[in-house]
Scaffold this motif. Structure first.
Motif, PDB file in Angstrom:
ATOM      1  N   LEU A  49      -5.684  13.680   0.286  1.00 49.89           N
ATOM      2  CA  LEU A  49      -6.194  12.325   0.477  1.00 49.89           C
ATOM      3  C   LEU A  49      -5.337  11.277  -0.222  1.00 49.89           C
ATOM      4  N   SER A  50      -5.049  11.486  -1.498  1.00 52.10           N
ATOM      5  CA  SER A  50      -4.306  10.471  -2.259  1.00 52.10           C
ATOM      6  C   SER A  50      -2.864  10.348  -1.796  1.00 52.10           C
ATOM      7  N   LEU A  51      -2.373  11.316  -1.055  1.00 46.13           N
ATOM      8  CA  LEU A  51      -1.018  11.230  -0.511  1.00 46.13           C
ATOM      9  C   LEU A  51      -1.007  10.595   0.881  1.00 46.13           C
ATOM     10  N   ILE A  52      -1.979  10.965   1.705  1.00 50.18           N
ATOM     11  CA  ILE A  52      -1.950  10.538   3.110  1.00 50.18           C
ATOM     12  C   ILE A  52      -2.525   9.138   3.307  1.00 50.18           C
ATOM     13  N   VAL A  53      -3.657   8.832   2.676  1.00 56.00           N
ATOM     14  CA  VAL A  53      -4.353   7.563   2.946  1.00 56.00           C
ATOM     15  C   VAL A  53      -3.493   6.338   2.638  1.00 56.00           C
ATOM     16  N   PRO A  54      -2.783   6.279   1.495  1.00 53.23           N
ATOM     17  CA  PRO A  54      -1.958   5.080   1.274  1.00 53.23           C
ATOM     18  C   PRO A  54      -0.867   4.885   2.338  1.00 53.23           C
ATOM     19  N   PHE A  55      -0.274   5.993   2.781  1.00 54.42           N
ATOM     20  CA  PHE A  55       0.778   5.879   3.793  1.00 54.42           C
ATOM     21  C   PHE A  55       0.192   5.568   5.168  1.00 54.42           C
ATOM     22  N   ALA A  56      -0.931   6.209   5.493  1.00 54.20           N
ATOM     23  CA  ALA A  56      -1.584   5.923   6.770  1.00 54.20           C
ATOM     24  C   ALA A  56      -2.146   4.497   6.783  1.00 54.20           C
ATOM     25  N   GLY A  57      -2.802   4.095   5.688  1.00 52.70           N
ATOM     26  CA  GLY A  57      -3.353   2.745   5.611  1.00 52.70           C
ATOM     27  C   GLY A  57      -2.274   1.686   5.653  1.00 52.70           C
ATOM     28  N   GLY A  58      -1.211   1.912   4.886  1.00 55.50           N
ATOM     29  CA  GLY A  58      -0.091   0.973   4.918  1.00 55.50           C
ATOM     30  C   GLY A  58       0.571   0.927   6.279  1.00 55.50           C
ATOM     31  N   GLY A  59       0.745   2.102   6.882  1.00 55.77           N
ATOM     32  CA  GLY A  59       1.365   2.166   8.212  1.00 55.77           C
ATOM     33  C   GLY A  59       0.528   1.468   9.270  1.00 55.77           C
ATOM     34  N   VAL A  60      -0.785   1.705   9.249  1.00 53.96           N
ATOM     35  CA  VAL A  60      -1.676   1.044  10.207  1.00 53.96           C
ATOM     36  C   VAL A  60      -1.634  -0.468  10.008  1.00 53.96           C
ATOM     37  N   SER A  61      -1.614  -0.916   8.756  1.00 53.41           N
ATOM     38  CA  SER A  61      -1.561  -2.354   8.476  1.00 53.41           C
ATOM     39  C   SER A  61      -0.256  -2.972   8.970  1.00 53.41           C
ATOM     40  N   TRP A  72       0.838  -1.195   0.000  1.00 59.83           N
ATOM     41  CA  TRP A  72       0.000   0.000   0.000  1.00 59.83           C
ATOM     42  C   TRP A  72       0.882   1.257   0.000  1.00 59.83           C
ATOM     43  N   ILE A  73       1.926   1.225   0.790  1.00 60.30           N
ATOM     44  CA  ILE A  73       2.852   2.358   0.829  1.00 60.30           C
ATOM     45  C   ILE A  73       3.582   2.501  -0.508  1.00 60.30           C
ATOM     46  N   VAL A  74       3.999   1.389  -1.100  1.00 58.51           N
ATOM     47  CA  VAL A  74       4.676   1.436  -2.409  1.00 58.51           C
ATOM     48  C   VAL A  74       3.746   2.057  -3.452  1.00 58.51           C
ATOM     49  N   ALA A  75       2.494   1.623  -3.480  1.00 56.83           N
ATOM     50  CA  ALA A  75       1.535   2.197  -4.433  1.00 56.83           C
ATOM     51  C   ALA A  75       1.339   3.690  -4.170  1.00 56.83           C
ATOM     52  N   GLY A  76       1.307   4.060  -2.901  1.00 52.20           N
ATOM     53  CA  GLY A  76       1.196   5.473  -2.563  1.00 52.20           C
ATOM     54  C   GLY A  76       2.384   6.276  -3.044  1.00 52.20           C
ATOM     55  N   LEU A  77       3.578   5.684  -2.929  1.00 44.58           N
ATOM     56  CA  LEU A  77       4.784   6.359  -3.425  1.00 44.58           C
ATOM     57  C   LEU A  77       4.735   6.540  -4.934  1.00 44.58           C
ATOM     58  N   VAL A  78       4.308   5.507  -5.648  1.00 50.17           N
ATOM     59  CA  VAL A  78       4.194   5.613  -7.107  1.00 50.17           C
ATOM     60  C   VAL A  78       3.233   6.746  -7.458  1.00 50.17           C
ATOM     61  N   GLY A  79       2.089   6.789  -6.777  1.00 48.42           N
ATOM     62  CA  GLY A  79       1.109   7.838  -7.035  1.00 48.42           C
ATOM     63  C   GLY A  79       1.622   9.223  -6.686  1.00 48.42           C
ATOM     64  N   ALA A  80       2.397   9.322  -5.605  1.00 51.07           N
ATOM     65  CA  ALA A  80       2.921  10.625  -5.193  1.00 51.07           C
ATOM     66  C   ALA A  80       4.016  11.108  -6.137  1.00 51.07           C
ATOM     67  N   ALA A  94     -10.480   3.054   9.103  1.00 51.47           N
ATOM     68  CA  ALA A  94     -11.631   3.856   8.686  1.00 51.47           C
ATOM     69  C   ALA A  94     -11.557   5.254   9.291  1.00 51.47           C
ATOM     70  N   GLY A  95     -11.202   5.330  10.564  1.00 54.28           N
ATOM     71  CA  GLY A  95     -11.107   6.637  11.224  1.00 54.28           C
ATOM     72  C   GLY A  95     -10.079   7.542  10.575  1.00 54.28           C
ATOM     73  N   LEU A  96      -8.912   6.979  10.274  1.00 57.18           N
ATOM     74  CA  LEU A  96      -7.873   7.775   9.603  1.00 57.18           C
ATOM     75  C   LEU A  96      -8.321   8.238   8.225  1.00 57.18           C
ATOM     76  N   ALA A  97      -8.883   7.324   7.444  1.00 55.65           N
ATOM     77  CA  ALA A  97      -9.294   7.667   6.079  1.00 55.65           C
ATOM     78  C   ALA A  97     -10.394   8.726   6.078  1.00 55.65           C
ATOM     79  N   VAL A  98     -11.407   8.539   6.913  1.00 54.15           N
ATOM     80  CA  VAL A  98     -12.502   9.510   6.963  1.00 54.15           C
ATOM     81  C   VAL A  98     -11.993  10.840   7.524  1.00 54.15           C
ATOM     82  N   GLY A  99     -11.103  10.774   8.511  1.00 52.88           N
ATOM     83  CA  GLY A  99     -10.523  12.006   9.054  1.00 52.88           C
ATOM     84  C   GLY A  99      -9.797  12.807   7.983  1.00 52.88           C
TER      85      GLY A  99
END
Length: 187
Positions: free
Chosen positions: A165-177, A42-50, A151-156
């Protein structure tokens, strides 16, 4: 020496509690590598997108292929560890549930055709969060904690910082996972 009926019932209750706790911890141990894998991807995909927003879709497709292959390998490896039929059935039920959620998301995207990448990202994130929370109802509260945190992080982020959103959610989601995977590994 005779054992009273109450003592026997108490001992049986203790045995059943220990069995449930052991199964929960075993399940956490099986989930940990998956969470670590997908969190990292998830973090890798977020990096590609960023780094290259034009290649976000390609990055996510590549990550999904690696993730599905990696998860398949983990399931095959774990199924050998599951000597007891009940544990093997539980593992394949989990895989079946993931397949149902993947089909649901695919069909939802086809029918409702979200207009933006952020909507797609939120759909995937919330479905993953819901899946973990539902798993928590059946398999252990750590799954539910992961789902609620995700869910809380993403909705926040969606409410408070939608432009990022497209920068934070992949890193937050990957980090939480990843944190949840480490937490489950230590269980």
């Amino acid at each position: 020496m005779s054992v009273s009926k109450d003592d026997a019932l108490s001992a049986l209750h203790d045995i059943e509690s220990a069995k449930r706790r052991s199964q929960t911890l075993f399940g956490y141990g099986l989930a940990s590598p998956h969470l670590l894998l997908w969190g990292t991807l998830w973090i890798v995909a977020g990096l590609v997108g960023a780094l290259s927003p034009a290649n976000t879709g390609i990055g996510w497709c590549a990550v999904d292929v690696v993730g599905v292959l990696g998860s398949g390998w983990l399931v095959a490896r774990h199924s050998r560890r599951c000597g007891e039929r009940g544990e093997r059935v539980r593992l394949f039920r989990y895989v079946g549930s993931v397949a149902v959620l993947a089909a649901f998301v695919t069909l939802t995207l086809m029918v409702f055709a979200p207009a933006s990448g952020d909507q797609v990202l939120m759909l995937f994130t919330l479905v993953v969060a819901a899946g973990h929370t539902i798993a928590g109802c059946w398999l252990g509260l750590r799954y539910a904690a992961l789902g609620v945190a995700l869910a809380g992080l993403a909705v926040g982020v969606f409410v408070l910082a939608p432009a990022y959103l497209s920068l934070i959610v992949p890193f937050a989601g990957g980090g939480v996972s990843i944190v949840a995977g480490l937490w489950m590994r230590r269980a």
